[in-house]
Design a protein around this motif. Structure first.
Motif, mmCIF file in Angstrom:
data_model
loop_
_atom_site.group_PDB
_atom_site.id
_atom_site.type_symbol
_atom_site.label_atom_id
_atom_site.label_comp_id
_atom_site.label_asym_id
_atom_site.label_seq_id
_atom_site.Cartn_x
_atom_site.Cartn_y
_atom_site.Cartn_z
ATOM 1 N N ASP A 45 0.281 -0.811 0.280
ATOM 2 C CA ASP A 45 0.098 -0.497 0.138
ATOM 3 C C ASP A 45 0.839 1.048 -0.056
ATOM 4 O O ASP A 45 1.204 1.597 1.200
ATOM 5 N N SER A 46 1.417 1.366 -0.867
ATOM 6 C CA SER A 46 2.070 2.400 -1.246
ATOM 7 C C SER A 46 1.614 3.652 -2.928
ATOM 8 O O SER A 46 1.225 2.588 -3.737
ATOM 9 N N TYR A 47 2.010 4.976 -2.961
ATOM 10 C CA TYR A 47 2.065 5.797 -3.681
ATOM 11 C C TYR A 47 3.481 5.266 -4.922
ATOM 12 O O TYR A 47 4.586 5.570 -4.303
ATOM 13 N N LEU A 48 2.935 6.215 -5.983
ATOM 14 C CA LEU A 48 4.366 5.791 -6.881
ATOM 15 C C LEU A 48 4.721 7.284 -6.489
ATOM 16 O O LEU A 48 4.362 8.437 -6.908
ATOM 17 N N ASN A 49 6.551 7.185 -6.616
ATOM 18 C CA ASN A 49 7.066 8.818 -6.583
ATOM 19 C C ASN A 49 6.452 9.162 -8.090
ATOM 20 O O ASN A 49 6.800 8.683 -8.912
ATOM 21 N N ILE A 50 7.843 10.540 -8.227
ATOM 22 C CA ILE A 50 7.632 11.338 -9.469
ATOM 23 C C ILE A 50 8.640 10.319 -10.067
ATOM 24 O O ILE A 50 8.483 10.598 -10.991
ATOM 25 N N SER A 51 9.672 10.139 -9.700
ATOM 26 C CA SER A 51 10.542 9.510 -10.441
ATOM 27 C C SER A 51 9.895 8.431 -11.711
ATOM 28 O O SER A 51 9.893 8.014 -12.416
ATOM 29 N N GLN A 52 9.248 7.260 -10.414
ATOM 30 C CA GLN A 52 8.022 6.145 -11.095
ATOM 31 C C GLN A 52 7.515 6.342 -12.324
ATOM 32 O O GLN A 52 7.532 5.986 -13.481
ATOM 33 N N LEU A 53 6.601 7.859 -12.183
ATOM 34 C CA LEU A 53 5.699 8.310 -13.022
ATOM 35 C C LEU A 53 6.684 8.641 -14.418
ATOM 36 O O LEU A 53 6.100 8.449 -15.249
ATOM 37 N N LYS A 54 7.463 9.414 -14.010
ATOM 38 C CA LYS A 54 8.109 10.082 -14.847
ATOM 39 C C LYS A 54 9.694 9.099 -15.805
ATOM 40 O O LYS A 54 10.024 9.735 -17.297
ATOM 41 N N SER A 55 9.382 7.849 -15.573
ATOM 42 C CA SER A 55 10.703 7.290 -16.087
ATOM 43 C C SER A 55 9.987 6.486 -16.753
ATOM 44 O O SER A 55 8.840 5.743 -16.898
ATOM 45 N N LYS A 56 10.808 5.917 -18.575
ATOM 46 C CA LYS A 56 10.464 5.412 -19.223
ATOM 47 C C LYS A 56 11.540 4.103 -19.025
ATOM 48 O O LYS A 56 12.060 4.550 -19.506
ATOM 49 N N GLY A 57 11.063 2.934 -20.109
ATOM 50 C CA GLY A 57 12.062 2.512 -20.522
ATOM 51 C C GLY A 57 13.255 1.397 -19.529
ATOM 52 O O GLY A 57 13.776 0.769 -19.962
ATOM 53 N N GLU A 58 13.200 0.756 -18.069
ATOM 54 C CA GLU A 58 13.963 1.286 -16.802
ATOM 55 C C GLU A 58 14.104 -0.259 -17.260
ATOM 56 O O GLU A 58 12.962 -0.906 -17.979
ATOM 57 N N ASN A 236 -0.515 12.712 -11.383
ATOM 58 C CA ASN A 236 0.094 12.310 -10.672
ATOM 59 C C ASN A 236 0.009 11.099 -9.911
ATOM 60 O O ASN A 236 -1.335 10.613 -10.517
ATOM 61 N N ALA A 237 0.747 11.204 -8.841
ATOM 62 C CA ALA A 237 0.385 9.697 -8.741
ATOM 63 C C ALA A 237 -1.523 8.886 -7.983
ATOM 64 O O ALA A 237 -1.696 8.220 -7.089
ATOM 65 N N VAL A 238 -1.518 10.101 -6.410
ATOM 66 C CA VAL A 238 -3.178 10.164 -6.441
ATOM 67 C C VAL A 238 -4.215 9.685 -7.538
ATOM 68 O O VAL A 238 -5.292 8.917 -7.570
ATOM 69 N N ALA A 239 -4.279 10.533 -8.902
ATOM 70 C CA ALA A 239 -4.564 10.115 -9.840
ATOM 71 C C ALA A 239 -4.785 8.721 -9.990
ATOM 72 O O ALA A 239 -6.141 7.974 -10.165
ATOM 73 N N HIS A 240 -3.930 8.211 -10.728
ATOM 74 C CA HIS A 240 -3.120 6.457 -10.830
ATOM 75 C C HIS A 240 -3.685 5.469 -9.991
ATOM 76 O O HIS A 240 -4.468 4.862 -10.288
ATOM 77 N N ARG A 241 -3.688 6.605 -8.847
ATOM 78 C CA ARG A 241 -4.341 5.209 -7.632
ATOM 79 C C ARG A 241 -5.928 5.219 -7.771
ATOM 80 O O ARG A 241 -6.758 4.244 -7.662
ATOM 81 N N TYR A 291 -8.874 8.489 0.573
ATOM 82 C CA TYR A 291 -7.205 8.155 0.053
ATOM 83 C C TYR A 291 -6.877 7.370 0.990
ATOM 84 O O TYR A 291 -7.429 7.147 2.099
ATOM 85 N N GLY A 292 -6.297 6.020 0.469
ATOM 86 C CA GLY A 292 -5.888 5.035 1.431
ATOM 87 C C GLY A 292 -4.535 5.935 2.323
ATOM 88 O O GLY A 292 -4.604 6.675 3.045
ATOM 89 N N PRO A 293 -3.411 5.039 1.729
ATOM 90 C CA PRO A 293 -2.140 5.095 2.220
ATOM 91 C C PRO A 293 -2.119 6.712 2.285
ATOM 92 O O PRO A 293 -2.295 7.761 2.000
ATOM 93 N N GLN A 294 -0.950 7.531 4.055
ATOM 94 C CA GLN A 294 -0.710 8.364 3.644
ATOM 95 C C GLN A 294 0.669 9.147 2.042
ATOM 96 O O GLN A 294 1.216 8.463 1.779
ATOM 97 N N TYR A 295 -0.352 10.131 1.598
ATOM 98 C CA TYR A 295 0.798 9.977 0.438
ATOM 99 C C TYR A 295 2.156 11.110 0.352
ATOM 100 O O TYR A 295 1.974 12.166 1.043
#
Length: 360
Positions: A45-58, A236-241, A291-295
Motif C-alpha cells: 500500500d503505497s503510491y508511485l513517486n515522481i521518478s517512477q511516474l516520469k521514467s520510461k524504459g527502465e 500524478n500518483a493520487v489520480a493513478h491510484r 485516500y488510502g495510505p498517506q501520500y
C-alpha cells in the motif's frame, strides 16, 4: 469542484481479486503509469513517486522486468518506440505494451501472441492521443477504421469471459509542454484537447457496439484537474491510484465477487501471496472515494484551464448528447458501461498454462 468518487482498494484486496489472473495493459505513457500503479499495489500500500511516474524504459520497476525495447533498444519520442514490461509472481501476471496506434502491424503481432499463447483474463487499453496527432491531421476516418479492426480482432481472439476495458483519454490541458509535443506537431497543441473529446466519442461508441466495457476517465477527472501535471498531459500518483481503484472495482462487479474486508486476514502487507477470492454475489456500489495510505510523494501541480462554471465545462463535453442521448447519459452517470452478464471467475483456471508460457 468535487473530486471523483469511488471506493478505495488496498493491496490485500487487489492481490486476492487478481489471484492467478493474467492482466494486460496496452497504451501510451499514461497507460504505462496505470500498469505501474497496479504492479505497486499488488506488492504494498503505497503510491508511485515522481521518478517512477516520469521514467520510461527502465530495466526494472518494482521487481518487474523489461522484456523488449526501452533501454534495450532506442529511447525516442517517435512512433516506433517499443516497450514491453512484465511483473510475474507465482499467482500474478501483469504485462504492459507501449503502443502509439490502436491498430498497426505491431498491434497485429501483439494480438497474435494472445491468439497462440496465453490469453489475458483482463485487458485494459487506450490509444488516442498519438493516433490523432502523429499520423495525419485528417485522422477521423483512419482512427475509426483502426478502432473497428482492433475491436473486431480482439473479440475474435479472446474468450468470452475475458474482461476488456476501454479507457477513454483523460482531459488535456490548453497548454501542452514536454516530450510528447515534438516540434513537428507543436502547432496542434491548442487544439488537441478538443480532438481528444471527439476521438473519445468514437472510441466509446465503437467499444460499446462491440460489447466491450468503457471507463470514461475524461468525465471522471473533469473536476480533478489539480491532479494533472504541469505538462498538461500526465497525471500524478493520487489520480493513478484512483484509476486503479475504478478498474479493480469494476472487475469485481464483472466477476460477481465482493472485495474482501481490509481486516480479513493478517500479514497481508509483507508481499506474501493471498488466498484466492471466494465467489460471492456482487454487492459493490460506488461510495465516496477515500485516500488510502498517506501520500508522501510530490505535491499536486495545480494547472487550471479557466473554466468559469460547471455548466460551461459540461456543455462542451456533452456536445455529443444529441448523437446518442441514452448512451452518453449512461457513460457519464455510471462510469462503466456493462454490456454482458457476470463473467466466469475461475481463480485456478490458467495456473498450469502460465508456468509453461514461452519467452515471458
Amino acid at each position: 469542484m468535487g473530486e471523483t468518487t469511488t471506493r478505495n482498494v488496498t493491496h490485500y484486496q487487489a492481490s486476492q481479486l487478481l489471484h492467478n489472473k493474467f492482466v494486460v495493459v496496452l497504451g501510451d505513457s499514461i497507460q504505462r503509469s496505470v500498469y505501474k500503479d497496479l504492479v505497486l499495489l499488488l506488492q504494498r500500500d503505497s503510491y508511485l513517486n515522481i521518478s517512477q511516474l516520469k521514467s520510461k524504459g527502465e530495466l526494472s520497476f518494482e521487481h518487474d522486468c523489461l522484456i523488449e525495447g526501452g533501454r534495450q533498444g532506442q529511447m525516442t519520442n517517435g512512433t516506433e518506440y517499443r516497450e514491453v514490461r512484465q511483473y510475474r509472481t507465482d499467482h500474478h501476471l501483469v504485462r504492459f505494451y507501449f503502443i502509439t496506434r490502436v491498430f498497426s502491424r505491431y498491434m497485429q503481432s501483439i494480438l497474435a501472441d494472445f491468439k497462440h499463447d496465453l490469453k489475458p483474463d483482463v485487458v485494459i487499453v487506450n490509444s488516442c492521443l498519438w493516433d490523432v496527432s502523429r499520423y495525419s491531421r485528417k485522422w477521423v476516418s483512419e482512427y475509426k477504421e483502426n478502432l473497428h479492426q482492433f475491436f473486431a480482432q480482439l473479440k475474435a481472439i479472446l474468450p468470452a469471459e475475458s474482461l476488456v476495458m476501454w479507457n477513454m483519454t483523460m482531459p488535456l490541458g490548453k497548454n501542452i509542454i514536454g516530450g510528447f509535443l515534438v516540434p513537428e506537431i507543436e502547432f496542434m497543441g491548442p487544439m488537441l484537447r478538443f480532438d481528444v473529446i471527439e476521438a473519445n466519442f468514437y472510441g466509446a461508441k465503437l467499444a460499446n457496439a462491440y460489447g466491450l466495457d468503457v471507463l470514461d476517465l475524461h468525465f471522471q477527472f473533469r473536476f480533478s484537474l489539480h491532479h494533472r501535471m504541469k505538462d498538461g498531459v500526465h497525471w500524478n500518483a493520487v489520480a493513478h491510484r484512483q484509476i486503479t481503484c475504478l478498474v479493480l472495482a469494476h472487475a469485481a462487479q464483472a466477476w460477481g465477487v465482493e472485495l474482501p474486508s481490509n481486516t480479513s486476514t493478517a500479514g497481508t502487507h509483507d508481499g506474501s501471496v493471498c488466498a484466492p477470492l471466494n465467489m460471492k454475489p456482487s454487492t459493490f456500489s460506488h461510495t465516496a472515494w477515500q485516500y488510502g495510505p498517506q501520500y508522501d510523494g510530490y505535491k499536486p501541480v495545480f494547472y487550471e484551464d479557466g473554466f468559469d462554471s460547471i455548466s460551461q465545462l459540461s456543455a462542451g463535453y456533452l456536445s455529443f448528447v444529441n448523437n446518442d442521448r441514452n448512451t452518453t447519459h449512461n457513460a457519464n452517470n455510471f462510469v462503466m458501461k456493462q454490456k454482458h452478464p457476470k463473467r466466469q471467475y475461475k481463480p485456478y483456471a490458467r495456473l498450469q498454462q502460465r508456468h509453461h508460457h514461452k519467452n515471458y
